[in-house]
Design a protein around this motif. Sequence first.
Motif, PDB file in Angstrom:
ATOM      1  N   HIS A   7      49.903  34.298  36.739  1.00 60.22           N
ATOM      2  CA  HIS A   7      49.585  35.488  37.538  1.00 60.22           C
ATOM      3  C   HIS A   7      49.891  36.705  36.676  1.00 60.22           C
ATOM      4  O   HIS A   7      51.063  37.055  36.479  1.00 60.22           O
ATOM      5  CB  HIS A   7      50.441  35.456  38.813  1.00 60.22           C
TER       6      HIS A   7
ATOM      7  N   HIS B  94      53.851  28.463  39.179  1.00 59.73           N
ATOM      8  CA  HIS B  94      53.352  29.834  39.169  1.00 59.73           C
ATOM      9  C   HIS B  94      54.193  30.655  38.194  1.00 59.73           C
ATOM     10  O   HIS B  94      55.422  30.704  38.303  1.00 59.73           O
ATOM     11  CB  HIS B  94      53.451  30.377  40.590  1.00 59.73           C
TER      12      HIS B  94
ATOM     13  N   ASP C 242      50.733  34.889  47.906  1.00 61.11           N
ATOM     14  CA  ASP C 242      51.908  35.081  47.050  1.00 61.11           C
ATOM     15  C   ASP C 242      52.779  36.212  47.586  1.00 61.11           C
ATOM     16  O   ASP C 242      52.346  37.360  47.661  1.00 61.11           O
ATOM     17  CB  ASP C 242      51.415  35.403  45.628  1.00 61.11           C
TER      18      ASP C 242
ATOM     19  N   ASP D 111      54.787  34.350  36.619  1.00 58.76           N
ATOM     20  CA  ASP D 111      54.527  35.770  36.835  1.00 58.76           C
ATOM     21  C   ASP D 111      54.706  36.555  35.537  1.00 58.76           C
ATOM     22  O   ASP D 111      55.823  36.709  35.048  1.00 58.76           O
ATOM     23  CB  ASP D 111      55.489  36.310  37.902  1.00 58.76           C
TER      24      ASP D 111
ATOM     25  N   MET E 283      50.235  40.311  36.091  1.00 59.35           N
ATOM     26  CA  MET E 283      50.392  41.656  36.671  1.00 59.35           C
ATOM     27  C   MET E 283      50.501  42.616  35.502  1.00 59.35           C
ATOM     28  O   MET E 283      51.582  43.123  35.179  1.00 59.35           O
ATOM     29  CB  MET E 283      51.641  41.678  37.566  1.00 59.35           C
TER      30      MET E 283
HETATM   31 ZN    ZN Z   1      53.006  35.856  41.523  1.00 59.75          ZN
END
Ligand code: ZN
Length: 225
Positions: free
Chosen positions: A65, A32, A174, A34, A67
């Motif tokens: 992921h 994963h 998450d 970020d 953001m």
């Molecule tokens: Zn994350």
Amino acid sequence: MIAPSILSADFARLSEEMAAVGGPGRGADWLHVDVMDAHFVPNLTLGLPVVESLLRSTDTPLDCHLMIDAPDRWAPGYAEAGAHNVTVHAEAAEDPVALAKNLRAAGANAGLSVKPDTPLESYTDVLKHYDTLLVMSVEPGFGGQKFIERVLEKVRAARRMVDTGHLNLLVEIDGGINSDTIEQAAEAGVDCFVAGSAVYGAEDPVRAVEGLRARALDASAHGSA
Ligand code: ZN
Ligand code: DX5
């Protein structure tokens, strides 16, 4: 499935840190990653050039992921680069259906994430175009936060929609996942668990991943019994 979050890894040694959690077969199923832009969330991490390098240094599928603001503009680049799964935030996407189509056309699975206070109902139709739903169980931005239990209601609702054939996606969670919280998430119906500090903070990260998976499998067996 367990997806260790490299947010809690040593950023100066990312390729060794990715190798340290193993890969499919023994250890991590996905890694994963970020991506934070200091706009959508208050923190800043890494972007596409780093993800391209990470893709060259591991065979484990990357779960990106994002953001970030303006994912409609930036997310397809991660899919074109070869990320396995590209997750955008529902709160940031302008046209989430078109975006999912673009991500899939570029060869990735499309993921939609919702912050703890974002209701799922508004996205039921949109989610028909997605391969994963990432339910945030902390406010996005930082690792090592406390698990927010009330989001499990959304996990249960998503699980029901998948089990009744209304949606066809993996339910991912998450934030704050560790050996104390993973069982309740598994019982609620999560398929894929992101864990940052619980894996990279452990003395033996592969063992930590295997320990989390064993607890999740045990609890989901009870959950569906
Ligand atoms: Zn994350
Ligand atoms: C938080 C990130 C998470 C974070 C989870 O905004 O999206 O992926 O790395 O870290 P832990 O598992 O420590 O809560």
